[in-house]
Scaffold this motif. Structure first.
Motif, PDB file in Angstrom:
ATOM      1  N   ILE A  69      54.444  37.859  47.962  1.00  0.00           N
ATOM      2  CA  ILE A  69      54.926  36.800  48.858  1.00  0.00           C
ATOM      3  C   ILE A  69      56.287  36.350  48.347  1.00  0.00           C
ATOM      4  O   ILE A  69      56.450  36.008  47.169  1.00  0.00           O
ATOM      5  N   SER A  71      59.873  34.011  48.119  1.00  0.00           N
ATOM      6  CA  SER A  71      60.101  32.588  47.875  1.00  0.00           C
ATOM      7  C   SER A  71      60.215  31.824  49.198  1.00  0.00           C
ATOM      8  O   SER A  71      60.736  32.336  50.192  1.00  0.00           O
ATOM      9  N   TYR A  89      47.667  28.462  45.663  1.00  0.00           N
ATOM     10  CA  TYR A  89      47.404  29.884  45.898  1.00  0.00           C
ATOM     11  C   TYR A  89      47.423  30.170  47.393  1.00  0.00           C
ATOM     12  O   TYR A  89      46.952  29.361  48.202  1.00  0.00           O
ATOM     13  N   ALA A  90      47.973  31.312  47.764  1.00  0.00           N
ATOM     14  CA  ALA A  90      47.939  31.804  49.138  1.00  0.00           C
ATOM     15  C   ALA A  90      47.199  33.134  49.097  1.00  0.00           C
ATOM     16  O   ALA A  90      47.759  34.158  48.679  1.00  0.00           O
ATOM     17  N   VAL A  93      47.434  35.373  45.849  1.00  0.00           N
ATOM     18  CA  VAL A  93      48.774  35.265  45.275  1.00  0.00           C
ATOM     19  C   VAL A  93      49.011  33.842  44.792  1.00  0.00           C
ATOM     20  O   VAL A  93      48.732  32.877  45.526  1.00  0.00           O
ATOM     21  N   TYR A  95      51.167  31.159  44.752  1.00  0.00           N
ATOM     22  CA  TYR A  95      52.325  30.978  45.644  1.00  0.00           C
ATOM     23  C   TYR A  95      53.405  30.078  45.025  1.00  0.00           C
ATOM     24  O   TYR A  95      54.556  30.480  44.883  1.00  0.00           O
ATOM     25  N   LYS A  96      53.051  28.851  44.645  1.00  0.00           N
ATOM     26  CA  LYS A  96      54.089  27.952  44.158  1.00  0.00           C
ATOM     27  C   LYS A  96      53.464  26.757  43.448  1.00  0.00           C
ATOM     28  O   LYS A  96      52.417  26.250  43.867  1.00  0.00           O
ATOM     29  N   ALA A 117      54.222  34.798  43.462  1.00  0.00           N
ATOM     30  CA  ALA A 117      55.243  34.780  44.517  1.00  0.00           C
ATOM     31  C   ALA A 117      56.638  34.518  43.951  1.00  0.00           C
ATOM     32  O   ALA A 117      56.790  33.963  42.848  1.00  0.00           O
ATOM     33  N   ALA A 120      57.823  31.046  42.244  1.00  0.00           N
ATOM     34  CA  ALA A 120      56.570  30.298  42.076  1.00  0.00           C
ATOM     35  C   ALA A 120      56.706  29.171  41.057  1.00  0.00           C
ATOM     36  O   ALA A 120      56.203  28.060  41.272  1.00  0.00           O
TER      37      ALA A 120
END
Length: 933
Positions: A69, A71, A89-90, A93, A95-96, A117, A120
């Motif tokens: 994923i 940014s 989490y996505a 993954v 995510y951030k 990601a 992240a």
């Protein structure tokens, strides 16, 4: 790849087909009506900004197939906004990280996570450690950029690439293990990781991206695995602590600036696999003492070893065919270099300023010696140019002050501008019979040159070609010479005799009223003319005020209007018969209506640069209407004709100049074309005088009067969407300098010089990197211009000052009377005690020196005093004031007294009577004031 719905504001739902594997960058960004999206199991990657600003997107279903994923993929969506602070989490993954991370945070990624990601953990300065499970196969771009608290990290064996900016700016990261699963290291991956000390790049890696380790100032050793093919642009730039590099045998290309400014690198062994070295690869590696080149090498890029000041010897392998521009420039300790027979060209400024080079052998294979190739090689004593070379480029041996012997082969047909300028030790030169053109300033300032033979093949001698050759005593101009540039032999103070063979120069049919004074100055005492000359053009010898003898040929039939100077001591003869002793110069040559027929002399170039042309056109008929126009604009006529300087021109461009001469019954029009020089704009290494403050510079062949010059600078991580910063620059003898303040020190920068012509065209030099934290001590730069204007007992002077590391507390000029010879040092007592100080401000300083003594020689010098109490000086210059007009008594000369000089009321010497008060000096020692109406 799906990226076709960006900005579809009315899109409420979307079904992504099973055939889609990648959702591209910004694919659904700004789809503000989209409320939910289900991503099918076929998708493995979601690009950066894919759903950014979908302000009604509450529900997102992400399958386990997604491992990558980008940014900001879900930035400013309700789905992300509703997530709790912490790591979001996505799907599978990471995510951030949302919110502010507390200091001292130790992050543990969930088991089973497939990817991290892009961005992240970007800017998470509170993170001190992170545990990444073996399930992670992808870490996105910038995932850990700016994590300044992170000291170590272990990348699992499941990851196959380190993406761009992944660890950039992790300034305390001191330990990292790159696993054998990694195949590529991306752009800026470890940029400015200043605490890293060693790096082992495994054999699995094939590519090291641009700027990958740039700015890793603590890095001391690097081992590059055996399967790396390419070391990218700027890959290890400014790794100032790097002392050892091991390059694997698989590397074929070392790209531009790869090890630029690795100032601690001592030696380098380039493996046999390498075929090319890029531009400025090892430039500014100031500790580099030895280089081992492989036999496979065919190309060395421009500036590859420029400013490697510790490099003493180089052996170039036999497969190299060309030595690029500035390849070894400023290698001041280089004493030995071997150029193989395979080399056919030596590029522009290839060995410029290699002051330690005393001799060099150029093989017969070389056919091109570029502009400035050996410029400033002050230790070079002799040079043999091979027979394969057809021309000597501009400035090729300029400033080789120790050069006492040079062999120019018969293959050479032209000698470029400035080719041997200021070769002060050169005593004699033989110019081959095939040479047709001697460029402007070609031997200017060769003060030791005693003799030179100009062959019959020469048809053109450029402006100031031999000016300042003060040891020349005589010169013969062959009959085929039809063009001599302005001031070609000006300042040749020892030159007393000039022989003009047959049709050379003074024939009216060729050069009309070309002035010998303009060409040779007024020091020549005798001219000898060939028998084939029939006409002496108008003003041919006008202004040659020290001329006492002209030997005319047997076939002179016409002497033009005011052809000779106004001097009482002039003898002339035709053949063996003494013709006359003129008591009042040219006025005794009677003119007729036919001898004053309308004629126009040739226009000549006195000087030219890439941005300027200085043109001379002598034809001072006061009773005729004359107009010179450049692109339709009239140019003001000077007292003795025209001397026009045009600046702001486009480089290497042809300009047309038209001249119209009109009398009562005739009009003459003519157009001339001249071309400016090709532009040289070579970016120099910056001087970081203190953190964030940088002096930038470039070498150019621009005119010092240009004001549309400057520098652009920008961060290296900016895209073209960001405009560069710009600032003005100052010029001294073609060198541009500028001062950049307050650079953001957490990023690397780059800069380049530019010149903008008056037509609006902008020309650039190459980009050069800046590390705003890499400070060194630099002294200020100070110059004293030789330009001055003396009016009576006042003098207007000019100088240049650019600060160094220490602050400047005062600057300006010091001046004192007399011919005192001093050696200027950084000490106050290096100038006499009787100096007068005039303060001035700005980078370009000007001052008026008032109330000077008349008829006195003065020394003057620009100075800068720093906050440390040290004084730095520019060049020592001299000038002389005029005679005192009030001190001249009204003494009447005897009836037969001969006038020897004439001055205006300000004490300036004039060539002919002018309206107002004229001060006349006579041969019997008397003076007289005369009012001319």
């Amino acid at each position: 790849m799906l990226n076709i719905f960006e900005g579809c504001t009315s899109l409420t739902s979307v079904t992504i087909p099973e055939s889609v594997t990648i959702i591209g960058s910004s694919a659904f960004s700004d789809c503000c009506s989209l409320t939910s999206v289900t991503i099918p199991n076929s998708v493995i990657s979601i690009g950066s900004d894919a759903f950014e600003d979908c302000t009604n997107l509450f529900v997102i279903t992400i399958p386990e197939s997604v491992t990558n994923i980008g940014s900001s993929a879900f930035e400013r969506t309700p789905w992300f906004n509703n997530q709790p602070d912490g790591l979001v989490y996505a799907g599978k993954v990471a995510y951030k990280y949302k919110g502010t991370m507390p200091e001292g945070t130790e992050v543990v990624i969930n088991e089973g996570t497939l990817g991290i990601a892009g961005g992240a953990f970007s800017g998470c300065s509170g993170m001190i450690s992170i545990t990444i499970p073996e399930s992670v196969s992808f870490i996105g771009s910038g995932a850990f950029s700016g994590c300044i608290g992170l000291t170590s990290i272990t990348i699992p064996n499941s990851v196959v690439s380190i993406e761009s900016n992944t660890f950039s700016g992790c300034s305390t990261l001191s330990s990292i293990t790159i696993p054998s699963s990694i195949t590529s290291i991306g752009t800026w991956a470890f940029q400015s990781c200043s605490s890293l000390t060693t790096i082992f790049i495994p054999n699995s890696v094939t590519t090291i991206g641009n700027y990958a380790f740039s700015g890793c100032s603590g890095l001391t050793s690097v081992t590059i695995g055996k399967n790396v093919r390419t070391i990218g642009n700027h890959a290890f730039e400014s790794c100032s602590g790097l002392t050892s590099v091991t390059i694997g045998n698989s590397v074929t290309t070392i790209d531009n600036y790869a090890f630029f400014r690795c100032s601690s690198l001592i030696s380098i062994n380039i493996p046999n696999s390498v075929t090319s070295i890029g531009h400025s690869v090892f430039s500014d590696c100031t500790s580099l003492t030895s280089v081992s080149f492989p036999a496979s090498l065919t190309s060395i890029g421009g500036g590859a070893f420029s400013n490697c000041t510790s490099l003493t010897s180089v052996i170039i392998p036999n497969c190299v065919t060309s030595i690029g521009n500035s390849t070894f420039s400023q290698c001041s300790n280089l004493t030995s270099i071997t150029i193989p027979e395979s080399v056919t060209s030596i590029g522009d400024y290839a060995f410029s300023r290699c002051s330690g080079l005393t001799s060099i052998t150029i093989p017969e294979s070389v056919i091109t010696i570029g502009e400035g190739a050996f410029y400033g090689c002050s230790g070079l004593a002799s040079i043999t140019i091979p027979n394969s070379v057809p021309s000597i480029g501009s400035s090729a041996f300029r400033g080789c002050s120790s050069l006492n012997s040079v062999t120019i082969p018969n293959s050479v047909t032209s000698i470029g501008s400035y080719a041997f300028q200021n070769c002060t030790s050169l005593t004699s030169v033989t110019i081959p019979e095939r040479v047709t053109d001697i460029g402007s300033n070609a031997f200017q300032g060769c003060s030791g040159l005693i003799s030179i033979v100009i062959p019959n093949s020469v048809i053109s001698i450029g402006g100031e070609a031999f000016s300042g050759c003060s040891s020349l005593t005589s010169i013969t101009i062959p009959e085929n010479v039809i063009s001599i540039g302005g001031r070609a032999f000006y300042g040749c103070s020892g030159l007393s005799t000039v022989t003009l063979e047959n049709n050379a120069i003074v024939s009216a049919s060729r050069t009309g009223s070309t002035s010998m004074n303009t060409i040779f100055g007024d020091q020549v005492q005798e001219y000898v003319l060939g028998n084939n000359i029939t006409d002496i053009g108008k003003y041919a010898f006008y202004g040659c005020n020290n001329l006492n003898c002209i030997i005319l040929g047997n076939n002179i039939s016409n002497i033009g209007y005011k052809a000779f100077p106004q001097t009482a001591s002039l003898y002339t003869s035709i053949g063996k018969t003494l013709l006359t002793l003129w008591s009042n110069g040219y006025e005794n040559i009677k003119e007729t209506e036919t001898s004053r027929s309308l004629s126009v002399p040739e226009m000549s170039v006195l000087a030219k640069t890439a941005s300027s042309l200085t043109l001379s056109f002598l034809n001072p008929f006061t009773e005729l209407t004359e107009t010179v126009k450049v692109s339709g604009t009239p140019i003001e006529k000077k007292e003795n004709g025209y001397e026009i300087k045009l600046t702001g021109l486009s480089p290497y461009e042809t300009y047309d100049f038209s001249f119209t001469l009109t009398s009562e019954d005739a009009t003459y029009e003519r157009t001339y074309s001249f071309r400016t020089e090709p532009l040289t704009l070579t970016t120099q290494q910056p001087k970081v005088i203190n953190v964030g403050n940088v002096i930038v510079a470039a070498e150019s062949n621009l005119d010092d009067e240009e004001t549309n010059v400057g520098f652009e600078w920008r961060r290296t991580d900016w895209t073209d969407e960001f405009a560069s910063n710009t600032g003005t620059a100052y010029l001294y003898e073609g060198r541009m300098e500028g001062y950049i303040r307050n650079l953001y020190t957490e990023k690397l920068w780059k800069y380049r010089p530019y010149y903008q012509s008056d037509s609006g065209n902008r020309y650039y030099g190459e980009w050069v990197g800046i590390d705003p934290t890499n400070t060194s001590y630099f002294e200020p730069t100070v110059h004293t211009y030789a330009q001055f204007n003396v009016i009576g007992n006042r003098a207007e002077v000019k100088g240049y000052a650019m600060r160094g590391t220490d602050n400047v507390v005062s600057q300006g000029f010091m001046y004192w009377p007399g011919n005192t010879s001093v050696s200027l040092r950084k000490k106050a007592n290096s100038v006499p005690d009787n100096v007068t100080v005039v303060n001035a401000s700005g980078n370009v300083m000007t001052a008026t020196l008032e109330d000077l003594e008349y008829e006195t020689t003065y020394n003057y010098v620009a100075f800068v005093t720093t906050s440390e109490g040290e004084t730095f000086y520019g060049e020592l210059q001299t000038f002389s004031t005029s005679i005192d007009p009030d001190g001249i008594e009204e003494v009447k000369a005897s009836e037969d007294a001969v006038e020897i000089a004439r001055y205006d009321i300000q004490g300036r010497k004039i060539a002919k009577p002018q309206k107002g008060i004229n001060i006349i000096r006579y041969a019997d020692g008397t003076t007289r004031k005369v009012l001319v109406k």
